[in-house]
Scaffold this active site. Structure first.
Site, mmCIF file in Angstrom:
data_model
loop_
_atom_site.group_PDB
_atom_site.id
_atom_site.type_symbol
_atom_site.label_atom_id
_atom_site.label_comp_id
_atom_site.label_asym_id
_atom_site.label_seq_id
_atom_site.Cartn_x
_atom_site.Cartn_y
_atom_site.Cartn_z
ATOM 1 N N HIS A 95 18.498 17.258 37.055
ATOM 2 C CA HIS A 95 17.110 17.719 36.555
ATOM 3 C C HIS A 95 16.807 18.791 37.519
ATOM 4 O O HIS A 95 16.665 18.420 38.876
ATOM 5 C CB HIS A 95 16.483 16.653 36.220
ATOM 6 C CG HIS A 95 15.082 17.289 35.539
ATOM 7 N ND1 HIS A 95 14.036 17.777 36.046
ATOM 8 C CD2 HIS A 95 14.917 17.198 34.081
ATOM 9 C CE1 HIS A 95 13.342 18.316 34.919
ATOM 10 N NE2 HIS A 95 13.869 17.726 33.932
ATOM 11 N N GLU A 162 18.114 24.175 30.660
ATOM 12 C CA GLU A 162 16.847 23.810 30.982
ATOM 13 C C GLU A 162 16.272 24.974 31.779
ATOM 14 O O GLU A 162 16.238 24.854 33.137
ATOM 15 C CB GLU A 162 16.900 22.629 31.843
ATOM 16 C CG GLU A 162 15.556 21.962 32.142
ATOM 17 C CD GLU A 162 15.752 21.114 33.606
ATOM 18 O OE1 GLU A 162 14.851 20.208 33.803
ATOM 19 O OE2 GLU A 162 16.751 21.408 34.595
HETATM 20 P P1 13P Z 1 8.699 19.618 29.183
HETATM 21 O O1 13P Z 1 8.978 19.333 27.927
HETATM 22 O O2 13P Z 1 7.537 18.956 29.704
HETATM 23 O O3 13P Z 1 8.742 20.903 29.496
HETATM 24 O O4 13P Z 1 9.851 19.152 30.065
HETATM 25 C C1 13P Z 1 11.054 19.703 30.243
HETATM 26 C C2 13P Z 1 12.089 18.911 31.027
HETATM 27 O O5 13P Z 1 11.873 18.873 32.324
HETATM 28 C C3 13P Z 1 12.871 17.859 30.266
HETATM 29 O O6 13P Z 1 13.444 17.156 31.315
#
Ligand code: 13P
Length: 250
Positions: A95, A162
């Site tokens: 992440h 992401e």
């Molecule tokens: P949000 O959905 O709060 O933007 O977060 C995205 C994220 O980091 C998913 O792991």
């Protein structure tokens, strides 16, 4: 392509108490109980895995990280085999918050990925660019993290696009357009096909970045993703249930 949608809730370092974790899991389990055609995964902090497991019903359990080793002198770490033993099926790896705040490297992520697979967990590998549109970086990250993955494990991988600039908790976050997501997904699919051949067609690619009940359908349709990794919107039970249900209407 994956037959079922996959919606993964990343609770990050929330909620504040075990009681709240328990009731959030119960609310999501109840709200999505009758729903077919989607796999819903809750990823609470390590400390709440036990209570969420008790409440999860038909939902799956996942963790937000794991060690690259199965046991030993690694203070503060939690091994993939321990997570498996606690009822986890999935683990989020790489992440952006771990890369940026804790300095996690692509080499470490690649090692964790191997360890997770070895323990029988499904890794949910996150990749995404810092600066909007730098798709080459997205592909570079995926290529490095997937280093050494055998073709036989390909059916057990999940990828997440992401984009860092679209994560809701980031200052100045902006929503990605489904078209942008589609382009990044296309670039990732190309890498996967080159690396793994036709085996790679079934790897689900999710979208993560301010996904909610209102925008999920656009990402699934035009973004060409097979689900989502959801942060903030997964902390509100009713909203998350709505997101899951709306995803199924596509
Ligand atoms: P949000 O959905 O709060 O933007 O977060 C995205 C994220 O980091 C998913 O792991």
């Amino acid at each position: 392509m994956a037959k079922k949608l996959l919606i993964v809730a990343n609770w990050k370092m929330n909620p504040g108490t075990q009681g709240e974790a328990s009731s959030l899991a119960r609310e999501v389990a109840k709200g999505t109980g009758a729903v077919q055609g989607v796999e819903v995964v809750l990823c609470p902090p390590f400390s709440f895995l036990g209570v969420v497991c008790e409440e999860k019903g038909q939902l799956k359990l996942g963790a937000q990280d794991c060690a690259a080793e199965q046991k030993g002198a690694f203070t503060g770490e939690v091994s993939p085999s321990q997570l498996k033993g606690m009822g986890c099926s999935y683990v989020i790896l790489g992440h952006s918050e771990r890369k940026n705040l804790l300095g996690e490297t692509l080499g470490q992520i690649a090692a964790k990925l191997q360890a997770a697979l070895q323990a029988g967990l499904i890794p949910v590998l996150c990749v995404g660019e810092k600066k909007r549109g730098e798709r080459k970086d997205v592909v570079r990250q995926a290529g490095a993290a997937l280093q050494g993955i055998a073709k036989t494990n390909v059916s057990r991988l999940v990828l997440v696009y992401e984009p860092e600039w679209a994560i809701s908790s980031r200052k100045g976050a902006v929503l990605a357009t489904p078209e942008e997501v589609g382009k990044a997904v296309e670039a990732l699919r190309e890498l996967l096909s080159t690396r793994f051949g036709k085996e790679a067609h079934g790897i689900p690619i999710l979208y993560g970045g301010s996904a909610d009940s209102r925008n999920i359908q656009g990402f699934l349709q035009e973004g060409n993703v097979q689900g989502a990794l959801v942060g903030a919107a997964s902390l509100r039970g009713a909203e998350f249930v709505r997101l899951v249900k709306n995803a199924l209407l596509v």
